[in-house]
Design an enzyme around this catalytic site. Structure first.
Site, PDB file in Angstrom:
ATOM      1  N   TRP A   1       0.667  -1.367   0.349  1.00  0.00           N
ATOM      2  CA  TRP A   1      -0.484  -0.267  -0.238  1.00  0.00           C
ATOM      3  C   TRP A   1       0.950   0.718  -0.116  1.00  0.00           C
ATOM      4  O   TRP A   1       0.208   2.719  -0.400  1.00  0.00           O
ATOM      5  CB  TRP A   1      -1.113   0.147   1.567  1.00  0.00           C
ATOM      6  N   ASN A   2       2.377   1.232   0.612  1.00  0.00           N
ATOM      7  CA  ASN A   2       2.584   2.331   0.444  1.00  0.00           C
ATOM      8  C   ASN A   2       3.086   3.208  -0.979  1.00  0.00           C
ATOM      9  O   ASN A   2       3.852   4.605  -1.309  1.00  0.00           O
ATOM     10  CB  ASN A   2       4.167   2.674   1.772  1.00  0.00           C
TER      11      ASN A   2
ATOM     12  N   CYS B   1      10.244   1.365   2.889  1.00  0.00           N
ATOM     13  CA  CYS B   1      11.116   0.351   2.875  1.00  0.00           C
ATOM     14  C   CYS B   1      12.577   0.937   2.804  1.00  0.00           C
ATOM     15  O   CYS B   1      13.360   0.293   3.637  1.00  0.00           O
ATOM     16  CB  CYS B   1      10.584  -1.016   1.525  1.00  0.00           C
TER      17      CYS B   1
ATOM     18  N   GLY C   1       6.679  -6.202  -0.461  1.00  0.00           N
ATOM     19  CA  GLY C   1       5.554  -6.136   0.824  1.00  0.00           C
ATOM     20  C   GLY C   1       6.394  -6.638   2.443  1.00  0.00           C
ATOM     21  O   GLY C   1       7.639  -6.214   1.544  1.00  0.00           O
ATOM     22  N   SER C   2       5.983  -7.454   3.575  1.00  0.00           N
ATOM     23  CA  SER C   2       6.843  -7.536   4.241  1.00  0.00           C
ATOM     24  C   SER C   2       7.134  -8.398   4.634  1.00  0.00           C
ATOM     25  O   SER C   2       7.482  -9.529   3.344  1.00  0.00           O
ATOM     26  CB  SER C   2       5.653  -7.644   5.678  1.00  0.00           C
TER      27      SER C   2
ATOM     28  N   GLU D   1      10.947  -8.056  -2.405  1.00  0.00           N
ATOM     29  CA  GLU D   1      11.234  -6.871  -2.063  1.00  0.00           C
ATOM     30  C   GLU D   1      10.474  -6.446  -0.466  1.00  0.00           C
ATOM     31  O   GLU D   1       9.184  -6.371  -0.792  1.00  0.00           O
ATOM     32  CB  GLU D   1      10.903  -5.910  -2.882  1.00  0.00           C
ATOM     33  N   LEU D   2      11.257  -6.881   0.475  1.00  0.00           N
ATOM     34  CA  LEU D   2      11.091  -6.732   1.544  1.00  0.00           C
ATOM     35  C   LEU D   2      10.785  -5.833   2.273  1.00  0.00           C
ATOM     36  O   LEU D   2      11.527  -4.921   1.705  1.00  0.00           O
ATOM     37  CB  LEU D   2      11.337  -8.280   1.647  1.00  0.00           C
TER      38      LEU D   2
ATOM     39  N   GLU E   1      11.683  -2.860  12.019  1.00  0.00           N
ATOM     40  CA  GLU E   1      10.925  -1.752  10.497  1.00  0.00           C
ATOM     41  C   GLU E   1      10.113  -0.947  12.006  1.00  0.00           C
ATOM     42  O   GLU E   1       8.316  -1.450  12.070  1.00  0.00           O
ATOM     43  CB  GLU E   1      10.420  -1.998   9.964  1.00  0.00           C
TER      44      GLU E   1
ATOM     45  N   LYS F   1      -1.825  -8.049  -8.554  1.00  0.00           N
ATOM     46  CA  LYS F   1      -2.998  -8.407  -6.706  1.00  0.00           C
ATOM     47  C   LYS F   1      -2.464  -7.117  -5.880  1.00  0.00           C
ATOM     48  O   LYS F   1      -1.680  -6.233  -5.228  1.00  0.00           O
ATOM     49  CB  LYS F   1      -3.088  -8.867  -5.929  1.00  0.00           C
ATOM     50  N   PRO F   2      -3.188  -5.998  -5.953  1.00  0.00           N
ATOM     51  CA  PRO F   2      -2.798  -4.460  -5.319  1.00  0.00           C
ATOM     52  C   PRO F   2      -3.090  -4.852  -3.657  1.00  0.00           C
ATOM     53  O   PRO F   2      -4.220  -5.629  -3.534  1.00  0.00           O
ATOM     54  CB  PRO F   2      -3.673  -3.462  -5.439  1.00  0.00           C
ATOM     55  N   ALA F   3      -2.745  -3.767  -3.256  1.00  0.00           N
ATOM     56  CA  ALA F   3      -3.168  -4.261  -1.461  1.00  0.00           C
ATOM     57  C   ALA F   3      -4.585  -3.198  -1.457  1.00  0.00           C
ATOM     58  O   ALA F   3      -5.050  -2.743  -2.446  1.00  0.00           O
ATOM     59  CB  ALA F   3      -2.228  -2.925  -1.160  1.00  0.00           C
TER      60      ALA F   3
HETATM   61  P1  NAP Z   1       2.305  -6.617   3.108  1.00  0.00           P
HETATM   62  O1  NAP Z   1       1.234  -6.846   4.976  1.00  0.00           O
HETATM   63  O2  NAP Z   1       2.406  -8.116   3.420  1.00  0.00           O
HETATM   64  O3  NAP Z   1       1.184  -6.784   2.550  1.00  0.00           O
HETATM   65  C1  NAP Z   1       2.218  -6.260   0.988  1.00  0.00           C
HETATM   66  C2  NAP Z   1       0.721  -7.187   0.186  1.00  0.00           C
HETATM   67  O4  NAP Z   1       0.837  -8.404   0.300  1.00  0.00           O
HETATM   68  C3  NAP Z   1      -0.504  -6.782  -0.066  1.00  0.00           C
HETATM   69  O5  NAP Z   1      -1.286  -6.357  -1.213  1.00  0.00           O
HETATM   70  C4  NAP Z   1      -1.211  -7.577   0.776  1.00  0.00           C
HETATM   71  O6  NAP Z   1      -2.620  -7.794   0.403  1.00  0.00           O
HETATM   72  C5  NAP Z   1      -0.371  -9.410  -0.179  1.00  0.00           C
HETATM   73  N1  NAP Z   1      -0.501 -10.546   0.960  1.00  0.00           N
HETATM   74  C6  NAP Z   1      -0.882 -10.692   2.244  1.00  0.00           C
HETATM   75  N2  NAP Z   1      -0.869 -11.162   2.469  1.00  0.00           N
HETATM   76  C7  NAP Z   1      -0.785 -12.550   1.895  1.00  0.00           C
HETATM   77  C8  NAP Z   1      -0.778 -13.406   1.280  1.00  0.00           C
HETATM   78  N3  NAP Z   1      -0.675 -14.451   2.405  1.00  0.00           N
HETATM   79  N4  NAP Z   1      -0.472 -14.442   0.011  1.00  0.00           N
HETATM   80  C9  NAP Z   1      -0.267 -13.026  -0.508  1.00  0.00           C
HETATM   81  N5  NAP Z   1      -0.775 -12.426  -0.615  1.00  0.00           N
HETATM   82  C10 NAP Z   1      -1.179 -11.191   0.316  1.00  0.00           C
HETATM   83  O7  NAP Z   1       3.153  -5.662   3.161  1.00  0.00           O
HETATM   84  P2  NAP Z   1       2.742  -4.505   3.545  1.00  0.00           P
HETATM   85  O8  NAP Z   1       1.750  -3.613   4.603  1.00  0.00           O
HETATM   86  O9  NAP Z   1       1.714  -3.176   1.807  1.00  0.00           O
HETATM   87  O10 NAP Z   1       3.925  -3.037   3.192  1.00  0.00           O
HETATM   88  C11 NAP Z   1       4.117  -2.572   4.052  1.00  0.00           C
HETATM   89  C12 NAP Z   1       5.755  -3.973   4.016  1.00  0.00           C
HETATM   90  O11 NAP Z   1       6.248  -3.720   2.661  1.00  0.00           O
HETATM   91  C13 NAP Z   1       6.845  -2.815   4.516  1.00  0.00           C
HETATM   92  O12 NAP Z   1       7.277  -4.237   5.301  1.00  0.00           O
HETATM   93  C14 NAP Z   1       8.424  -1.971   3.389  1.00  0.00           C
HETATM   94  O13 NAP Z   1       8.996  -2.555   4.062  1.00  0.00           O
HETATM   95  C15 NAP Z   1       7.877  -3.109   2.356  1.00  0.00           C
HETATM   96  N6  NAP Z   1       8.176  -2.189   0.965  1.00  0.00           N
HETATM   97  C16 NAP Z   1       9.410  -3.270   0.628  1.00  0.00           C
HETATM   98  C17 NAP Z   1       9.987  -2.647  -0.850  1.00  0.00           C
HETATM   99  C18 NAP Z   1      11.091  -2.974  -1.813  1.00  0.00           C
HETATM  100  O14 NAP Z   1      11.727  -2.641  -3.105  1.00  0.00           O
HETATM  101  N7  NAP Z   1      12.319  -3.792  -0.710  1.00  0.00           N
HETATM  102  C19 NAP Z   1       8.752  -1.497  -1.552  1.00  0.00           C
HETATM  103  C20 NAP Z   1       7.633  -0.907  -0.966  1.00  0.00           C
HETATM  104  C21 NAP Z   1       7.631  -1.375   0.925  1.00  0.00           C
HETATM  105  P3  NAP Z   1      -3.641  -7.489   1.875  1.00  0.00           P
HETATM  106  O15 NAP Z   1      -3.059  -5.784   1.248  1.00  0.00           O
HETATM  107  O16 NAP Z   1      -5.131  -7.586   1.256  1.00  0.00           O
HETATM  108  O17 NAP Z   1      -3.359  -7.505   2.734  1.00  0.00           O
END
Ligand code: NAP
Length: 482
Positions: A155-156, A288, A232-233, A254-255, A385, A179-181
């Site tokens: 989402w960020n 991130c 994502g996370s 990309e975590l 984080e 699949k977007p957030a």
């Molecule tokens: P997240 O909770 O991991 O969610 C990311 C995406 O994954 C969302 O679309 C989410 O869907 C989906 N998701 C959640 N559980 C899932 C599952 N079991 N199976 C498949 N997809 C699933 O992360 P976030 O809170 O949106 O984003 C913040 C994190 O992203 C932070 O840790 C940040 O550091 C990281 N990030 C990393 C980078 C990079 O380039 N390294 C860039 C940006 C952000 P829902 O929205 O429907 O839950």
């Protein structure tokens, strides 16, 4: 503020058709600045995702063999469509995500730039003819689109994170199920609308919203999805890595991060504070690559802290849609609670709040930009984080100590350092265990360079010439008996 109405896609794109969930269920999407509902999105699951994968697989047959010049032209048209709509797209992004409008404009622009970069880069994805050991043979190394790509985004940066995946995938000749957030789906869904408008064939781009476990489960289980790219996370990334084993998918991850920002005594103080503000407070600390830990050398510590405090106190907090605002709301109540918990933990372990520290008087999910000094390795801010507007400052004495502290984490995404010592710059390059290193800059992401982490911050690169590799399969062919 409703300039974006004709860009608000409240349906999913599957095989060129905009549809709702099979069961008709929807999810409300709210504006974090106001709490108002912006609209709804389909609450889809595995059946709809399976259809999207089938459509992507079917479209792959022709898309993967399409003329390179067609793909390049469509990507340039997609870039132009983005930029032609930059202002309403930025408004939509701010409405669902909360970031200040000037940052949202920047995100649309860099997303478009990634699309253009990959339109250019695919023209240079050359193979090789390798010298053969015998005269009657020729050895060819060729690159081919890997297949259907599953793309899951956070989402960020809901627009540009998808750009970094769509650009190389479409350029390479892959088809996509994205699949977007759930919190910020519209900036993702609109990519489908624009791709359709400029003429990408049906089934090449499919976008599904709803249950993350059901949609993710279908993507991960499908033998037709040959590659998954996830931002994502780390926690969810690890789940996907485990789920990928049964079908042996290629992965890009990309975590999460835990970026150190090291200020040495020889740094340009004003430049360091300016860089610190960008590296910490962009998107309210929700990136991130945001600084998690400021390590400041003893000789410059007090001067740095004083200037940082003043700069943080001057930040304008409010609805990101207003031009003067520099800090919007956090994404949700959970994010606010986490920052509060980390501040309480820091104070309980001897830290001092010298600026902010509380929920903002605006209410909702607004939080005061905060500075904590006296941070130490046993605090949560050292290991977790933060993902919020909290700057934690640690003091150090020498270079070895700073590098050891910076590396004392399972993460390895971004690191920053301010120094005027050239030798030290190269020592940092060699010793910091990070995929991205900014020396004398707090903002280093650019389409020309590979973006990606080490250790538990992930695998694979986005952007740069490396950003295509993950979407291409390399084949070797031996032609014998010549
Ligand atoms: P997240 O909770 O991991 O969610 C990311 C995406 O994954 C969302 O679309 C989410 O869907 C989906 N998701 C959640 N559980 C899932 C599952 N079991 N199976 C498949 N997809 C699933 O992360 P976030 O809170 O949106 O984003 C913040 C994190 O992203 C932070 O840790 C940040 O550091 C990281 N990030 C990393 C980078 C990079 O380039 N390294 C860039 C940006 C952000 P829902 O929205 O429907 O839950």
């Amino acid at each position: 503020m409703s300039n974006f109405n004709n860009l608000l896609a409240e349906a999913n794109l599957i095989d060129g058709r905009w549809t709702g969930a099979d069961n008709g269920r929807t999810i409300d999407v709210t504006n974090p600045a106001t709490g108002e509902v912006i609209g709804t999105i389909p609450n889809c699951g595995s059946d709809e995702t399976d259809r999207a994968i089938a459509a992507a697989q079917s479209a792959f047959e022709s898309w993967s063999r399409s003329d390179l010049s067609l793909r390049v032209r469509l990507l340039h048209d997609l870039h132009d469509a983005l930029m032609d709509n930059q202002e309403p797209l930025a408004q939509l992004l701010t409405a669902e995500q909360g970031k200040p409008i000037f940052e949202a404009r920047g995100e649309i622009a860099i997303g478009a730039a990634y699309i253009r970069w990959f339109a250019e880069e695919i023209r240079r994805a050359k193979g090789e003819i390798v010298p053969a050991p015998t005269a009657d043979r020729r050895l060819l190394v060729t690159h081919h689109p890997i297949g259907v790509v599953g793309a899951i985004t956070p989402w960020n940066f809901p627009s540009s994170m998808l750009a970094r995946k769509l650009g190389p995938a479409l350029a390479a000749g892959c088809t996509v199920v994205a699949k977007p957030a759930t919190a910020t789906p519209y900036s993702g869904l609109v990519w489908g609308k624009l791709a359709q408008d400029v003429g990408f064939p049906d089934g090449v781009v499919n976008i599904v919203t709803g249950s993350s476990s059901a949609i993710g489960g279908s993507i991960m289980a499908s033998p037709e999805v040959r590659k998954v790219t996830f931002t994502g996370s780390t926690e969810v990334g690890k789940t996907l890595i485990r789920q990928s084993a049964d079908t042996v998918k290629k992965l890009s991850m990309e975590l999460g991060g835990n970026a150190p920002f090291i200020v040495f005594d020889d740094a340009d103080l004003d430049a360091a504070v300016e860089g610190a503000m960008i590296a910490k407070f962009r998107n309210m600390g929700q990136t991130c690559v945001c600084t998690n830990r400021f390590y400041v050398q003893a000789g410059i510590h007090d001067a740095f802290v004083a200037k940082l405090k003043d700069a943080v106190a001057a930040l304008v907090v409010g609805n990101g849609a207003e031009d003067s605002v520099q800090q919007g709301p956090l994404i949700d109540g959970g994010a606010v609670a986490k920052v509060e918990e980390m501040i309480a933990d820091a104070v309980a372990n001897g830290g001092s709040v010298i600026q902010g520290g509380k929920r903002h008087s605006n209410g909702g999910t607004y939080f005061q930009p905060t500075v904590v000094t006296g941070a130490s390795a046993d605090m949560q801010v050292a290991t977790e984080e933060i993902f919020g507007p909290l700057a934690a400052v640690f003091k150090f004495d020498n270079e070895d100590e700073a590098i050891a502290a910076a590396n004392a984490t399972e993460f390895g995404l971004a690191a920053y350092a301010y120094t005027r010592d050239l030798g030290r710059t190269f020592r940092l390059n060699e010793r910091l265990e990070y995929g991205l290193i900014g020396i004398n800059s707090g903002l280093i992401t650019t389409v020309e360079a590979p973006f990606g982490g080490m250790k538990e911050s992930g695998m694979g690169k986005e952007g740069g010439s490396q950003g295509l590799d993950d979407y291409l399969e390399t084949k070797y062919m031996c032609v014998a008996g010549l």
